[in-house]
Design a protein around this motif. Structure first.
Motif, mmCIF file in Angstrom:
data_model
loop_
_atom_site.group_PDB
_atom_site.id
_atom_site.type_symbol
_atom_site.label_atom_id
_atom_site.label_comp_id
_atom_site.label_asym_id
_atom_site.label_seq_id
_atom_site.Cartn_x
_atom_site.Cartn_y
_atom_site.Cartn_z
ATOM 1 N N GLY A 82 0.780 -1.181 0.029
ATOM 2 C CA GLY A 82 -0.152 0.053 -0.190
ATOM 3 C C GLY A 82 0.797 1.262 -0.009
ATOM 4 O O GLY A 82 0.754 2.032 -0.864
ATOM 5 N N LYS A 83 1.731 1.330 0.851
ATOM 6 C CA LYS A 83 2.560 2.331 0.995
ATOM 7 C C LYS A 83 4.148 2.300 1.100
ATOM 8 O O LYS A 83 4.298 1.291 1.835
ATOM 9 C CB LYS A 83 2.300 3.250 2.396
ATOM 10 N N GLU A 97 -0.273 -5.123 2.527
ATOM 11 C CA GLU A 97 -1.312 -4.699 3.088
ATOM 12 C C GLU A 97 -2.446 -5.936 3.268
ATOM 13 O O GLU A 97 -2.979 -6.089 4.197
ATOM 14 C CB GLU A 97 -1.834 -3.480 2.053
ATOM 15 N N ARG A 116 0.164 -0.037 -4.560
ATOM 16 C CA ARG A 116 -0.688 1.398 -4.781
ATOM 17 C C ARG A 116 0.090 2.696 -5.194
ATOM 18 O O ARG A 116 0.973 2.931 -4.499
ATOM 19 C CB ARG A 116 -1.528 1.408 -3.558
ATOM 20 N N VAL A 117 -0.435 3.248 -6.326
ATOM 21 C CA VAL A 117 0.077 4.455 -6.762
ATOM 22 C C VAL A 117 -0.371 5.850 -6.079
ATOM 23 O O VAL A 117 -1.555 5.778 -5.440
ATOM 24 C CB VAL A 117 -0.522 4.649 -8.050
ATOM 25 N N GLN A 118 0.604 6.347 -5.618
ATOM 26 C CA GLN A 118 0.512 7.752 -4.989
ATOM 27 C C GLN A 118 0.687 8.918 -5.830
ATOM 28 O O GLN A 118 1.755 8.948 -6.312
ATOM 29 C CB GLN A 118 1.236 7.951 -3.420
ATOM 30 N N GLY A 119 -0.335 9.764 -5.907
ATOM 31 C CA GLY A 119 -0.153 10.932 -7.118
ATOM 32 C C GLY A 119 -0.433 10.583 -8.401
ATOM 33 O O GLY A 119 -0.880 9.639 -8.782
ATOM 34 N N ASP A 129 -4.027 8.341 -9.345
ATOM 35 C CA ASP A 129 -3.911 8.143 -8.057
ATOM 36 C C ASP A 129 -4.859 7.017 -7.364
ATOM 37 O O ASP A 129 -6.026 7.072 -7.590
ATOM 38 C CB ASP A 129 -4.237 9.731 -7.067
ATOM 39 N N GLY A 130 -4.199 6.177 -6.615
ATOM 40 C CA GLY A 130 -4.741 5.385 -5.824
ATOM 41 C C GLY A 130 -4.704 3.960 -6.708
ATOM 42 O O GLY A 130 -5.345 2.786 -6.173
ATOM 43 N N THR A 156 9.889 5.372 -6.848
ATOM 44 C CA THR A 156 8.925 6.145 -7.885
ATOM 45 C C THR A 156 8.626 5.192 -8.977
ATOM 46 O O THR A 156 9.213 4.369 -9.328
ATOM 47 C CB THR A 156 9.445 7.524 -8.247
#
Lengths: 203, 203
Positions: A82-83, A97, A116-119, A129-130, A156
DNA sequence: TAGAGTACTGTTTATAAAAACAGTATCCGT
DNA sequence: ACGGATACTGTTTTTATAAACAGTACTCTA
């Protein structure tokens, strides 16, 4: 569940094999034969121990009356990260997650995990995003591929363009800027290639 | 496999139930009891018939020696509709390309089928040509949702905007134009709502 | 150091269950 | 109208299997 002894694990595996292969559990005598024990009584006591520990259930007076309780865990699917924590390798347990079952037949290339994509830096490549990216673990990548890269402990997702000794990580959004990496000075670590995208909510 | 008689199907179901619930197949006597037959011999002959037809395998001299051959078909997954044929309802067998297993836990809303996107009209919503849309079957939709709609036997994916008696189907790409539907004159049939997107190849 | 649990051998007994025997009746296709 | 398959009842025999009995030995843990 209490830990099983080696012998008990052996017997449990034997039962599982039988159920898998034959379609029904073995008799006590069959277990004895399989594990190389000459008397059914020893096996019987082991079965009782397994039942006490909650691994199986014994149905009295029923032939082959052994019910597996903790059945062989099925394919848990791909881990979903997730992160991304800075400075830690991906795929450590703490970052997973949950697991998601995905038919592997769906994607052209086999995925190893989900990220999970952020941004919005890859917006124009249809990655929002998400979104979840299906990632195939690879150390190398070709120009043009969208990769998961690590530079100075930062993870990234960008499109890779190789130009001699310089690697460009290009976003797909004019609001973001291209990252240039001089492979002679800085290390660029490819974590994987994006082989699929999954959006789990729309709107 | 040869077709089964009603009685044979009943017995087969009984065996399946037992394997599912108990963890092992029933004895002949248990089957007799379950289907309301007073003699084991009748059941035995039915089992032999089932074995001849290839539905089960009988292991001689083994208690509960019944092996299910055609095991209950597992969840085939969601049907994937590759190409929408004009003038035909969706989800007819002929249009189903194949089935894809997707963990339902992945998506926020449950999907009923997958639809392959043709064209770039929803590009700015992150939906590209060739993407698979996870569709939830719905007759109605709210403003702002991305829907699968049918107008005059044409199936299209657009964002729905309702304004009184006029429904607008908005593309997410300036190169395409908005479709306005006067609900008083023309029929707008909502086939479903997009609840997820899957891209099976990247690059 | 005593007791509980594991890990057996070897034998016997009771019963669960398959298999065989001896029938009957119905339906289906040729 | 006849053979073959289905669809049984009811009983007997044999075997497969669980369960109990009578031991031995080792390893922990309290």
């Amino acid at each position: 569940m209490k830990p099983l002894t080696a012998r008990q694990q052996e017997i449990l595996d034997c039962i599982r094999r039988s159920v898998e292969k034959e379609g029904f559990p073995p008799t006590i005598a069959e277990i004895a034969l399989a594990i190389g024990v000459s008397s059914p009584h020893g096996v019987r006591e082991q079965l009782r121990a397994l039942a006490r520990k909650g691994a199986i259930e014994l149905i009295p007076s029923a032939s082959r009356g052994i019910r597996l309780l903790a059945k062989a865990e099925e394919n848990p699917g791909l881990p979903l990260i997730g992160k991304v924590a800075a400075g830690r390798p991906l795929m450590t347990d703490a970052q997973v997650e949950r697991h998601c079952r995905l038919g592997p037949e769906l994607f052209e290339h086999k995925g190893d995990y989900l990220l999970r994509v952020q941004g919005m830096s890859m917006r124009d490549a249809g990655i929002l995003d998400g979104d979840l990216l299906v990632i195939q673990r690879e150390q190398e990548a070709r120009s043009g591929q969208i990769v998961v890269a690590r530079i100075d402990d930062e993870v990234t997702v960008k499109r890779l363009q190789l130009d001699g000794a310089i690697a460009y990580l290009e976003p797909a959004n004019p609001e973001f800027s291209v990252i240039a990496v001089d492979l002679g000075r800085q290390q660029l670590c490819i974590e994987g290639i994006v082989v699929g995208v999954i959006r789990t909510r729309v709107d």
